[in-house]
Design an enzyme around this catalytic site. Structure first.
Site, PDB file in Angstrom:
ATOM      1  N   ASP A 141       0.806  -1.230   0.000  1.00 12.26           N
ATOM      2  CA  ASP A 141       0.000   0.000   0.000  1.00 12.26           C
ATOM      3  C   ASP A 141       0.835   1.274   0.000  1.00 12.26           C
ATOM      4  OD1 ASP A 141      -2.041  -1.798   0.296  1.00 12.26           O
ATOM      5  OD2 ASP A 141      -2.997  -0.751   1.963  1.00 12.26           O
ATOM      6  N   HIS A 300       3.648  -2.193   3.163  1.00  4.73           N
ATOM      7  CA  HIS A 300       3.749  -0.870   2.541  1.00  4.73           C
ATOM      8  C   HIS A 300       5.085  -0.750   1.819  1.00  4.73           C
ATOM      9  CE1 HIS A 300       0.762  -0.433   5.729  1.00  4.73           C
ATOM     10  NE2 HIS A 300       0.244   0.543   5.006  1.00  4.73           N
TER      11      HIS A 300
HETATM   12 ZN   LIG Z   1      -2.676   3.214   3.343  1.00  2.00          ZN
END
Ligand SMILES: [Zn+2]
Length: 397
Positions: A141, A300
């Site tokens: 992400d 992430h």
């Molecule tokens: Zn996010």
């Protein structure tokens, strides 16, 4: 003093020695991404370990992605509202911070009141995990960032397809990175333009967040995504109504290594890997709202520490029989992206340059070593050339 006749011979010998030294240096520059060491608990076998070691002691500045300069103001275009039934999306706009509960149970009884602590009330359509046993979708992400190419190199090496859940603002900044990910077969999903709390926006603002992201992604790859992950996992029925109208499937996750919390810790890498193990080992998994047999994990590509655990994660899970695929593939959906007329136009442009990009890509797929290597070999050639000139001038002098 050396006699004039011996000068060329001396130069040739010197040249040979320098050439060999250069060759050795060039070879050393070819550092590996891979963890070739079988010791699972050894975190020291990484090419950038020296930087990391220092970072642990100082701060995590270099461990965090640098994204910018960037404007997070979400573009608004009233045309984007056309064809969307805003009236049907009923519900309150909840102020940011009003849904934080210290002792939220998140068991369904207080999810609505504690919407920021609990995120999302799972509906049947929401995707939390992979359907089949022994299947796994890695998702990343908040990118792309200046670390994403590194992650793409790693995934290439592992021959693993993953899902990139990108922010519109970042997509605008790194269109080439998204294109590379898309062309390599990874799934591109939306994560809104500015990473806002969607439940705290008006209906119009929600549409702008989604459409502006679509535009940024389409500009990069010619197609728009059909999957969206609401930031913080926050989406109520009002938000979901709008997402559905815009053709989106809500992509959640059922494994969260909380890399955003642990990535700067000294044993952050190990903590991230452990949470994958734990997910597989534990019988009950609170995040697994639909009791899916397979897993969708949330990482992430903003944190180097998280990215560099990927080879280890893949290796460990493969040993346990897991197969890696994109989020869409793992829910048996072969349409992760939506094609439209603009996409066809853009694709036509892509075809023209395909040959070119293929050439470029074959060099790109090993970006750092290839670049390092070609840089040092051209350095060698240049250096050798100058020395040869000097040598010849000595000969003719
Ligand atoms: Zn996010």
């Amino acid at each position: 003093m050396l006699s004039r006749k011996r000068i060329p011979l001396t130069w040739i010998t010197l040249l040979l020695v320098l050439f060999m030294v250069n060759a050795v240096v060039a070879k050393k520059g070819k550092h590996h991404h891979h963890d070739d060491d079988d010791d699972e608990d050894d975190d020291d076998d990484w090419s950038w370990k020296d930087h990391d070691r220092d970072d642990d002691k100082k701060d995590d500045k270099d461990d965090n992605a640098v994204v910018g300069p960037i404007d997070y103001k979400t573009p608004a275009n009233e045309e984007w509202l056309e064809g969307i039934d805003l009236e049907s999306a009923v519900g309150k706009v909840r102020p940011v911070g009003s849904g934080i509960c210290e002792d939220a149970k998140c068991d369904g009884t207080d999810n609505d009141r504690c919407f920021e602590s609990c995120g999302n009330i799972a509906t049947e359509d929401d995707i939390y995990g992979c359907r089949a046993a022994k299947t796994w979708a890695l998702t990343f992400d908040d990118g792309p960032s200046n670390f994403t190419n590194e992650l793409l190199d790693i995934l290439d090496d592992l021959n693993v397809k993953a899902t990139f859940v990108v922010m519109g603002a970042h997509a605008k900044l790194y269109p080439d990175v998204i294109r590379r990910a898309f062309e390599a077969g990874h799934q591109i999903a939306s994560h809104t333009y500015s990473h806002s709390h969607l439940m705290s926006l008006s209906n119009e603002e929600i549409v702008y967040e989604i459409k502006a992201t679509e535009e940024a992604i389409e500009n990069a790859i010619g197609v728009k995504p059909r999957y969206i992950r609401p930031p913080y996992g926050e989406a109520d029925s009002r938000v979901k109504n709008l997402l559905k109208q815009m053709g989106y499937k809500v992509l959640m996750w059922n494994v969260d290594p909380t890399d955003y919390n642990v990535h700067m810790m000294k044993d952050g890498g190990r903590k991230i890997v452990r949470s994958f193990d734990k997910a597989v080992d534990s019988i009950s998994n609170q995040l697994n709202a639909h009791k899916d047999l397979g897993y969708i994990s949330l990482q992430h590509d903003l944190y180097k520490q998280s990215i560099k655990q990927v080879p280890r994660i893949v290796k460990r899970m493969k040993i346990r029989g897991y197969e890696f695929m994109t989020a869409a593939e793992c829910v048996e959906d072969d349409e992760p992206h939506d094609r439209d007329t603009r996409a066809v136009l853009l694709n036509a442009q892509t075809v023209e340059t395909e040959e070119e990009s293929k050439k470029k890509h074959s060099a790109d797929s090993v970006v750092s070593p290839a670049q390092e290597n070609s840089a040092s070999s051209s350095y060698s050639v240049g250096f050798t050339f100058i020395l040869a000139l000097v040598g010849l001038s000595g000969f003719f002098a």
